[in-house]
Design an enzyme around this catalytic site. Structure first.
Site, PDB file in Angstrom:
ATOM      1  N   LYS A   1       5.236  -2.471   8.108  1.00  0.00           N
ATOM      2  CA  LYS A   1       6.309  -1.695   7.485  1.00  0.00           C
ATOM      3  C   LYS A   1       7.560  -2.557   7.458  1.00  0.00           C
ATOM      4  O   LYS A   1       8.043  -3.013   8.506  1.00  0.00           O
ATOM      5  CB  LYS A   1       6.560  -0.400   8.274  1.00  0.00           C
ATOM      6  CG  LYS A   1       7.667   0.457   7.684  1.00  0.00           C
ATOM      7  CD  LYS A   1       7.543   1.897   8.133  1.00  0.00           C
ATOM      8  CE  LYS A   1       6.337   2.561   7.530  1.00  0.00           C
ATOM      9  NZ  LYS A   1       6.499   3.990   7.295  1.00  0.00           N
TER      10      LYS A   1
ATOM     11  N   VAL B   1       5.436  -0.453   2.764  1.00  0.00           N
ATOM     12  CA  VAL B   1       4.319  -0.685   3.669  1.00  0.00           C
ATOM     13  C   VAL B   1       3.312  -1.626   3.019  1.00  0.00           C
ATOM     14  O   VAL B   1       2.961  -1.454   1.845  1.00  0.00           O
ATOM     15  CB  VAL B   1       3.623   0.637   4.055  1.00  0.00           C
ATOM     16  CG1 VAL B   1       2.539   0.375   5.100  1.00  0.00           C
ATOM     17  CG2 VAL B   1       4.630   1.644   4.582  1.00  0.00           C
TER      18      VAL B   1
ATOM     19  N   GLY C   1       8.404   4.245   0.756  1.00  0.00           N
ATOM     20  CA  GLY C   1       9.114   5.493   0.982  1.00  0.00           C
ATOM     21  C   GLY C   1      10.597   5.271   0.832  1.00  0.00           C
ATOM     22  O   GLY C   1      11.051   4.228   0.362  1.00  0.00           O
ATOM     23  N   GLY C   2      11.364   6.270   1.232  1.00  0.00           N
ATOM     24  CA  GLY C   2      12.799   6.167   1.097  1.00  0.00           C
ATOM     25  C   GLY C   2      13.413   5.142   2.028  1.00  0.00           C
ATOM     26  O   GLY C   2      14.498   4.625   1.766  1.00  0.00           O
ATOM     27  N   MET C   3      12.711   4.835   3.129  1.00  0.00           N
ATOM     28  CA  MET C   3      13.296   3.942   4.123  1.00  0.00           C
ATOM     29  C   MET C   3      12.581   2.612   4.256  1.00  0.00           C
ATOM     30  O   MET C   3      13.088   1.704   4.888  1.00  0.00           O
ATOM     31  CB  MET C   3      13.325   4.635   5.489  1.00  0.00           C
ATOM     32  CG  MET C   3      14.303   5.779   5.586  1.00  0.00           C
ATOM     33  SD  MET C   3      14.445   6.364   7.284  1.00  0.00           S
ATOM     34  CE  MET C   3      12.850   7.103   7.548  1.00  0.00           C
ATOM     35  N   ALA C   4      11.387   2.481   3.711  1.00  0.00           N
ATOM     36  CA  ALA C   4      10.639   1.258   3.961  1.00  0.00           C
ATOM     37  C   ALA C   4       9.505   1.109   2.968  1.00  0.00           C
ATOM     38  O   ALA C   4       9.116   2.060   2.292  1.00  0.00           O
ATOM     39  CB  ALA C   4      10.101   1.265   5.382  1.00  0.00           C
TER      40      ALA C   4
ATOM     41  N   ILE D   1       0.808  -1.225   0.000  1.00  0.00           N
ATOM     42  CA  ILE D   1       0.000   0.000   0.000  1.00  0.00           C
ATOM     43  C   ILE D   1       0.838   1.270   0.000  1.00  0.00           C
ATOM     44  O   ILE D   1       0.299   2.371  -0.065  1.00  0.00           O
ATOM     45  CB  ILE D   1      -0.968   0.033   1.209  1.00  0.00           C
ATOM     46  CG1 ILE D   1      -0.199  -0.103   2.525  1.00  0.00           C
ATOM     47  CG2 ILE D   1      -2.018  -1.053   1.078  1.00  0.00           C
ATOM     48  CD1 ILE D   1      -1.082   0.014   3.764  1.00  0.00           C
ATOM     49  N   GLY D   2       2.167   1.131   0.056  1.00  0.00           N
ATOM     50  CA  GLY D   2       2.977   2.333   0.021  1.00  0.00           C
ATOM     51  C   GLY D   2       4.447   2.016   0.104  1.00  0.00           C
ATOM     52  O   GLY D   2       4.862   0.911   0.458  1.00  0.00           O
TER      53      GLY D   2
ATOM     54  N   ASP E   1      11.457  12.964  12.056  1.00  0.00           N
ATOM     55  CA  ASP E   1      11.068  12.974  10.644  1.00  0.00           C
ATOM     56  C   ASP E   1       9.608  13.404  10.506  1.00  0.00           C
ATOM     57  O   ASP E   1       8.796  12.719   9.879  1.00  0.00           O
ATOM     58  CB  ASP E   1      11.295  11.592  10.018  1.00  0.00           C
ATOM     59  CG  ASP E   1      11.296  11.634   8.488  1.00  0.00           C
ATOM     60  OD1 ASP E   1      11.419  12.744   7.919  1.00  0.00           O
ATOM     61  OD2 ASP E   1      11.177  10.567   7.865  1.00  0.00           O
TER      62      ASP E   1
END
Length: 469
Positions: A48, A33, A28-31, A25-26, A140
């Site tokens: 995550k 999801v 990002g730069g670090m993980a 579902i998503g 963050d």
């Protein structure tokens, strides 16, 4: 350095612990999801998955476990709850509450109204306040880390992840710290130590983004953005162009001051300042929930008498002016006698110098400042009564509130009381057990009348209008 897309998509249909991965579902730069199903509790959760290379680092794994346990202990309506965490076949993951509704970032295709933006910022600040009081700095704060339910309720996510990643890498040079450069404080961007004031700066940048539709500083590379955060003034003209009231602009400017000591020193102080700014700008305070229909209020007494403004605030008595030791001082709030050598009341802990009297700008027909009196009816504090000045008063279960009520049904930050234009107002702060006035649960700020019965959870308090000297 990260798992590739095929490897991550290979998790779909598999189980991590007791959680069966359903869909991605998503990312990002670090993980990445995923939405996953937990059959034991018949619910969906968010999982995550952190970068694979970290699973090989024993220092990272140790820090990850410590930080995840700390964040999991945070219980607050505006913080995403962590349910579980673990490592399986080189996959390090965190299991969190699933929030259906997207992120604040998804809502920033265009500027928000001042009321909408303030509603989100207030909620984020409430969550940060809880974390900061527990010794956790987010590091963050950005719209992508603010999950928003369909009813407008906001929850902060990804607490502590930046900290454990930063502690496990060498990415601490200027402009390369873990975080998002567009929202990072000057001290974080240059690799210096950060504290809760860094989160307040980042939240100020989010506030700016909400009101203008874009972040204040952009560039082609992270280092240049960091330099702009260090040296360029916040472009307040963009806020003015969006017709943001001057009082709100001033709050944002203080949130985003270059030096940490020039910002609000706590999220609680920020919340109170933003509340005052909204009142002064005559902007309605955001509702506790837009999805709940407001309940009618019942008056049990006559309206307050007309008020008149006095031109200047009352000058408070400084602690250095307190009389010699032979004189007894009566506490402003609870009326207990105290030796004049003390700075704080031995009964309720209030400041005996009575500094908050400077807020008492309105007088009743008797020529005296109109104050609020809260009398506690039940529990271990039954029989005690406390007076409050014409500023913002917070009510909750933990130290740091202006009125601490120890009942287990009272939330950490339960409600807020304030004075405006001759009336006293009360707002519930999304407490777990609610606030009731005359047996009506309130879902938005309401005006109080003399003699109203207020319930903070199961604790019963009587509101009365009283007067200062």
């Amino acid at each position: 350095m990260h798992q590739d897309k095929d490897e991550l998509d290979g998790l779909i249909g598999k189980s991590l612990g007791q959680f069966r991965v359903a869909e991605r579902i998503g990312a990002g730069g670090m993980a990445a999801v995923f939405r996953a199903y937990q059959p034991t509790l018949d619910r969906y959760v968010a999982v995550k998955v952190l970068p694979a290379f970290h699973a090989q680092d024993p220092i990272f794994v140790k820090r990850f476990v410590q930080e995840a346990r700390s964040v999991a202990r945070l219980a607050h309506p505006n913080i995403v709850q962590i349910h579980d965490f673990g490592e399986q076949e080189n996959v390090t993951y965190i299991v969190m509450e699933y929030v259906d509704g997207g992120t604040l970032k998804d809502r920033l295709k265009k500027p928000l109204t001042v009321s909408e933006a303030s509603y989100f910022i207030m909620q984020a600040a409430e969550g940060l306040d809880c974390a900061h009081r527990n010794g956790i700095v987010h590091r963050d704060v950005k719209p992508a880390n603010m999950l928003v339910r369909k009813d407008g309720h906001l929850l902060l996510s990804d607490f502590g992840i930046a900290k454990i990643l930063e502690a496990s890498t060498n990415l601490t040079r200027a402009g390369t710290g873990i975080g998002t450069p567009q929202y990072m404080s000057p001290e974080q961007g240059t690799g210096q130590a950060v504290d809760r004031r860094s989160d307040i700066y980042s939240l100020g940048i989010v506030f700016f983004h909400c009101l203008t539709g874009r972040v204040p500083f952009t560039a082609d590379n992270p280092l240049t953005i960091t330099i702009k955060h260090l040296h360029d003034p916040l472009p307040a003209d963009r806020l003015i162009a969006e017709n943001v009231p001057a009082t709100i602009v001033q709050v944002i400017l203080q949130m985003t001051a270059k030096q940490p000591h020039e910002r609000y020193q706590s999220a609680e102080t920020l919340i109170d300042a933003l509340t005052r700014a909204l009142l002064e700008a005559k902007i309605p305070l955001p509702r506790a929930s837009w999805s709940i229909q407001p309940m009618p209020m019942q008056s049990v007494s006559q309206p307050l008498p007309p008020m008149q403004a006095i031109p200047a605030p009352v000058v408070p008595l400084a602690s250095s002016q307190i009389a010699p030791a032979s004189i007894t001082l009566t506490c402003f709030r609870c009326g207990a006698p105290n030796p004049s050598t003390r700075l704080y009341c031995t009964t309720c802990g209030d400041d005996l110098s009575n500094k908050r009297a400077a807020s008492d700008r309105f007088l009743g027909q008797n020529g005296r400042p109109v104050l609020a009196l809260l009398s506690i009816r039940n529990g271990p504090m039954a029989g005690r009564a406390y007076r409050f000045h014409q500023d913002v008063t917070t009510i909750g279960r933990t130290n740091g509130n202006d009125l601490v009520i120890s009942g287990l049904t009272v939330s950490r930050r339960h409600a807020r009381l304030w004075f405006d234009q001759g009336r006293w107002y009360l707002e519930d702060l999304q407490s777990a057990n609610g606030t009731m006035v005359n047996n009506m649960r309130i879902t938005r700020p309401v005006a109080l009348n003399d003699g109203d019965i207020v319930n903070f959870g199961d604790e019963v308090v009587v509101f009365n209008v009283t007067y200062g000297p």
